[in-house]
Design an enzyme around this catalytic site. Structure first.
Site, PDB file in Angstrom:
ATOM      1  N   CYS A  54       0.894  -1.308   0.077  1.00 27.88           N
ATOM      2  CA  CYS A  54      -0.103  -0.110   0.067  1.00 27.88           C
ATOM      3  C   CYS A  54       0.887   1.203   0.022  1.00 27.88           C
ATOM      4  CB  CYS A  54      -1.067   0.150   1.292  1.00 27.88           C
ATOM      5  SG  CYS A  54      -2.192  -0.843   1.211  1.00 27.88           S
ATOM      6  N   HIS A  55       0.249   2.319  -0.739  1.00 27.40           N
ATOM      7  CA  HIS A  55       1.230   3.621  -0.786  1.00 27.40           C
ATOM      8  C   HIS A  55       0.850   4.404   0.651  1.00 27.40           C
ATOM      9  CE1 HIS A  55       0.926   2.708  -5.105  1.00 27.40           C
ATOM     10  NE2 HIS A  55       2.043   3.404  -4.984  1.00 27.40           N
TER      11      HIS A  55
ATOM     12  N   ASP B 133     -12.414  -7.312  21.382  1.00 29.85           N
ATOM     13  CA  ASP B 133     -11.490  -7.291  22.398  1.00 29.85           C
ATOM     14  C   ASP B 133     -12.008  -6.770  23.684  1.00 29.85           C
ATOM     15  OD1 ASP B 133      -8.777  -7.381  23.695  1.00 29.85           O
ATOM     16  OD2 ASP B 133      -8.618  -5.325  23.754  1.00 29.85           O
TER      17      ASP B 133
ATOM     18  N   MET C  63      -8.277   0.450   1.024  1.00 27.26           N
ATOM     19  CA  MET C  63      -7.787  -0.400   1.985  1.00 27.26           C
ATOM     20  C   MET C  63      -7.794   0.260   3.313  1.00 27.26           C
ATOM     21  SD  MET C  63      -7.095  -3.191   0.447  1.00 27.26           S
ATOM     22  CE  MET C  63      -6.464  -3.816   1.911  1.00 27.26           C
ATOM     23  N   GLU C  64      -7.642   1.625   3.451  1.00 21.93           N
ATOM     24  CA  GLU C  64      -7.486   2.328   4.551  1.00 21.93           C
ATOM     25  C   GLU C  64      -9.006   2.209   5.158  1.00 21.93           C
ATOM     26  OE1 GLU C  64      -4.155   3.774   2.318  1.00 21.93           O
ATOM     27  OE2 GLU C  64      -6.193   3.289   1.731  1.00 21.93           O
TER      28      GLU C  64
END
Length: 158
Positions: free
Chosen positions: A78-79, A128, A113-114
Site C-alpha cells: 500500500c502507498h 477485544d 484499503m484504509e
C-alpha cells in the site's frame, strides 16, 4: 483476463506505480458487521457498550481511525497516504454492531484499503473489549461498500 496489479511481468510483488496518475478526490466506505450475543448486549446503554475498560464503541472508533492512518505499515504494497478525513460510525441493529468507516484524500491512488483496515480494527476492538462477557462474538463480514475518484466508481447495493 486482468492481471494482478501488484505483480510485475515476472510475477514478483511490486508496488503499483501511480506516478503518472492524476490527483483526484478519493473516497471509500467499508463496513464490518459484528454479531454480539445477549451477554454483551445487556451492557448496551446510551448507544454504547459500557465495560470496566470504558465505552466500547468510542474506543473502537479511535482504534479504527488510528489503524486507517497506518494502513501502509500493515499492508506491504500500500502507498503511504495522508488522509483528509476518517469517520467511523457504529450503530446497532438487533444483535449486530454495524461499523462503517469512510475515508477520503486528494491523491493518485484510492483509499479502499484504509477504509477496510479502519472498519476491521474497530470490529476487532469491539471483540477485544467485550470478550470478558462472551467469546461467542462473531465478526461476520468486512466489505467495501463504495468508492469514488479513481478509474471507476463502485457502490454495493444494500
Amino acid at each position: 483476463m486482468k492481471d494482478f496489479s501488484h505483480l510485475d511481468a515476472q510475477g514478483n510483488p511490486s508496488m503499483v506505480d501511480v506516478g503518472q496518475k492524476a490527483v483526484t478526490k478519493r473516497t471509500a466506505r467499508a463496513r464490518s458487521l459484528v454479531v454480539l450475543p445477549e451477554e454483551v448486549m445487556t451492557h448496551l446503554e446510551s448507544n454504547d457498550i459500557q465495560t470496566k475498560k470504558g465505552p466500547v464503541f468510542q474506543t473502537a472508533i479511535i482504534a479504527g481511525t488510528m489503524a486507517a492512518k497506518r494502513t501502509d505499515e500493515l499492508i506491504p504494497l500500500c502507498h503511504s497516504l495522508g488522509l483528509d478525513n476518517c469517520r467511523i460510525t457504529i450503530t446497532t441493529d438487533g444483535h449486530d454492531a454495524i461499523v462503517d468507516c469512510t475515508v477520503s484524500t486528494e491523491g493518485k491512488t484510492g483509499v479502499e484499503m484504509e477504509a477496510l483496515v479502519g472498519a476491521s480494527v474497530a470490529a476487532l476492538t469491539i471483540y477485544d473489549m467485550c470478550k470478558a462477557f462472551s467469546h461467542d462474538i462473531v465478526i461476520k463480514s468486512t466489505q467495501l461498500m463504495e468508492k469514488s475518484g479513481g478509474k471507476r466508481d463502485f457502490k454495493r447495493e444494500a
